[in-house]
Design a protein around this motif. Sequence first.
Motif, PDB file in Angstrom:
ATOM      1  N   VAL A 117      11.497  17.468 -13.630  1.00  0.00           N
ATOM      2  CA  VAL A 117      11.024  16.056 -14.149  1.00  0.00           C
ATOM      3  C   VAL A 117      12.055  15.280 -14.207  1.00  0.00           C
ATOM      4  O   VAL A 117      11.824  14.030 -13.944  1.00  0.00           O
ATOM      5  N   ARG A 118      13.188  15.561 -14.576  1.00  0.00           N
ATOM      6  CA  ARG A 118      14.427  14.436 -14.574  1.00  0.00           C
ATOM      7  C   ARG A 118      14.541  14.039 -13.104  1.00  0.00           C
ATOM      8  O   ARG A 118      14.823  12.956 -13.003  1.00  0.00           O
ATOM      9  N   ARG A 119      14.620  14.915 -12.219  1.00  0.00           N
ATOM     10  CA  ARG A 119      14.843  14.519 -10.685  1.00  0.00           C
ATOM     11  C   ARG A 119      13.647  13.428 -10.490  1.00  0.00           C
ATOM     12  O   ARG A 119      13.807  12.693  -9.568  1.00  0.00           O
ATOM     13  N   LYS A 120      12.349  13.701 -10.676  1.00  0.00           N
ATOM     14  CA  LYS A 120      11.281  12.559 -10.403  1.00  0.00           C
ATOM     15  C   LYS A 120      11.631  11.613 -11.139  1.00  0.00           C
ATOM     16  O   LYS A 120      11.332  10.364 -10.455  1.00  0.00           O
ATOM     17  N   ASN A 121      12.006  11.571 -12.236  1.00  0.00           N
ATOM     18  CA  ASN A 121      12.324  10.204 -13.262  1.00  0.00           C
ATOM     19  C   ASN A 121      13.247   9.697 -12.406  1.00  0.00           C
ATOM     20  O   ASN A 121      13.169   8.375 -12.278  1.00  0.00           O
ATOM     21  N   LYS A 122      14.523  10.050 -11.712  1.00  0.00           N
ATOM     22  CA  LYS A 122      15.252   9.496 -11.285  1.00  0.00           C
ATOM     23  C   LYS A 122      14.994   8.930 -10.015  1.00  0.00           C
ATOM     24  O   LYS A 122      15.164   7.620  -9.547  1.00  0.00           O
ATOM     25  N   SER A 123      14.119   9.501  -9.278  1.00  0.00           N
ATOM     26  CA  SER A 123      13.643   8.713  -7.975  1.00  0.00           C
ATOM     27  C   SER A 123      12.604   7.920  -8.375  1.00  0.00           C
ATOM     28  O   SER A 123      12.696   6.906  -7.617  1.00  0.00           O
TER      29      SER A 123
ATOM     30  N   LYS B  84       0.911  -1.089   0.136  1.00  0.00           N
ATOM     31  CA  LYS B  84       0.022   0.053  -0.005  1.00  0.00           C
ATOM     32  C   LYS B  84       0.807   1.306  -0.144  1.00  0.00           C
ATOM     33  O   LYS B  84       0.704   2.269  -0.498  1.00  0.00           O
ATOM     34  N   SER B  85       2.084   1.150   0.776  1.00  0.00           N
ATOM     35  CA  SER B  85       2.905   2.362   0.831  1.00  0.00           C
ATOM     36  C   SER B  85       3.515   2.528  -0.536  1.00  0.00           C
ATOM     37  O   SER B  85       3.765   3.713  -0.972  1.00  0.00           O
ATOM     38  N   ASP B  86       3.827   1.490  -1.226  1.00  0.00           N
ATOM     39  CA  ASP B  86       4.603   1.675  -2.622  1.00  0.00           C
ATOM     40  C   ASP B  86       3.424   2.303  -3.482  1.00  0.00           C
ATOM     41  O   ASP B  86       3.965   2.974  -4.340  1.00  0.00           O
ATOM     42  N   VAL B  87       2.257   1.574  -3.522  1.00  0.00           N
ATOM     43  CA  VAL B  87       1.224   2.147  -4.582  1.00  0.00           C
ATOM     44  C   VAL B  87       1.018   3.576  -4.361  1.00  0.00           C
ATOM     45  O   VAL B  87       0.789   4.514  -5.227  1.00  0.00           O
ATOM     46  N   ASP B  88       0.865   3.995  -2.956  1.00  0.00           N
ATOM     47  CA  ASP B  88       0.624   5.732  -2.756  1.00  0.00           C
ATOM     48  C   ASP B  88       1.683   6.394  -3.174  1.00  0.00           C
ATOM     49  O   ASP B  88       1.565   7.356  -3.599  1.00  0.00           O
ATOM     50  N   LYS B  89       3.125   5.809  -2.965  1.00  0.00           N
ATOM     51  CA  LYS B  89       4.095   6.658  -3.566  1.00  0.00           C
ATOM     52  C   LYS B  89       4.058   6.892  -5.127  1.00  0.00           C
ATOM     53  O   LYS B  89       4.409   7.816  -5.686  1.00  0.00           O
ATOM     54  N   CYS B  90       3.669   5.671  -5.782  1.00  0.00           N
ATOM     55  CA  CYS B  90       3.496   5.871  -7.268  1.00  0.00           C
ATOM     56  C   CYS B  90       2.432   6.469  -7.748  1.00  0.00           C
ATOM     57  O   CYS B  90       2.810   7.387  -8.711  1.00  0.00           O
ATOM     58  N   ILE B  91       1.295   6.604  -6.870  1.00  0.00           N
ATOM     59  CA  ILE B  91       0.237   7.634  -7.310  1.00  0.00           C
ATOM     60  C   ILE B  91       0.527   9.132  -7.082  1.00  0.00           C
ATOM     61  O   ILE B  91       0.355   9.855  -8.038  1.00  0.00           O
ATOM     62  N   ARG B  92       1.376   9.151  -6.099  1.00  0.00           N
ATOM     63  CA  ARG B  92       1.657  10.692  -5.574  1.00  0.00           C
ATOM     64  C   ARG B  92       2.719  11.072  -6.735  1.00  0.00           C
ATOM     65  O   ARG B  92       2.675  12.334  -7.512  1.00  0.00           O
ATOM     66  N   LEU B  93       3.707  10.436  -7.145  1.00  0.00           N
ATOM     67  CA  LEU B  93       4.690  10.638  -8.187  1.00  0.00           C
ATOM     68  C   LEU B  93       4.223  10.757  -9.434  1.00  0.00           C
ATOM     69  O   LEU B  93       4.435  11.668 -10.321  1.00  0.00           O
ATOM     70  N   GLN B  94       3.311   9.974  -9.678  1.00  0.00           N
ATOM     71  CA  GLN B  94       2.401  10.239 -11.107  1.00  0.00           C
ATOM     72  C   GLN B  94       1.549  11.437 -11.185  1.00  0.00           C
ATOM     73  O   GLN B  94       1.795  12.201 -12.272  1.00  0.00           O
TER      74      GLN B  94
ATOM     75  N   LEU C 136       3.989  18.628 -13.492  1.00  0.00           N
ATOM     76  CA  LEU C 136       5.103  18.940 -14.222  1.00  0.00           C
ATOM     77  C   LEU C 136       4.928  19.194 -15.712  1.00  0.00           C
ATOM     78  O   LEU C 136       5.311  20.060 -16.498  1.00  0.00           O
ATOM     79  N   ARG C 137       4.324  17.889 -16.028  1.00  0.00           N
ATOM     80  CA  ARG C 137       4.094  18.138 -17.747  1.00  0.00           C
ATOM     81  C   ARG C 137       3.262  19.038 -18.073  1.00  0.00           C
ATOM     82  O   ARG C 137       3.595  19.747 -18.917  1.00  0.00           O
ATOM     83  N   ASP C 138       2.246  19.176 -17.258  1.00  0.00           N
ATOM     84  CA  ASP C 138       1.127  20.525 -17.644  1.00  0.00           C
ATOM     85  C   ASP C 138       2.082  21.888 -17.523  1.00  0.00           C
ATOM     86  O   ASP C 138       1.759  22.554 -18.339  1.00  0.00           O
ATOM     87  N   ALA C 139       2.772  22.013 -16.614  1.00  0.00           N
ATOM     88  CA  ALA C 139       3.467  23.143 -16.571  1.00  0.00           C
ATOM     89  C   ALA C 139       4.682  23.414 -17.591  1.00  0.00           C
ATOM     90  O   ALA C 139       4.679  24.325 -18.062  1.00  0.00           O
ATOM     91  N   ILE C 140       5.189  22.333 -18.177  1.00  0.00           N
ATOM     92  CA  ILE C 140       6.072  22.466 -19.198  1.00  0.00           C
ATOM     93  C   ILE C 140       5.406  22.795 -20.284  1.00  0.00           C
ATOM     94  O   ILE C 140       5.683  23.794 -21.181  1.00  0.00           O
TER      95      ILE C 140
END
Length: 62
Positions: free
Chosen positions: A52-58, A13-23, A29-33
Amino acid sequence: MKDTLTKLQASSKSDVDKCIRLQDEMKQLRDAIQDISDKSKLELSFIANRKVRRKNKSLKSF
């Protein structure tokens, strides 16, 4: 056995929550760009691109 299952479910559940938040953050960020590029503000576009690159790295280290 039941404790192990409970721990695995909590971890999942923690992993899913992290994925949803990062998504959600990536979508923002995509919209802002897109907004920035429409307005031809290269400096802001560069900053957003770095975020975006930092988020991708994380995401990759996740």
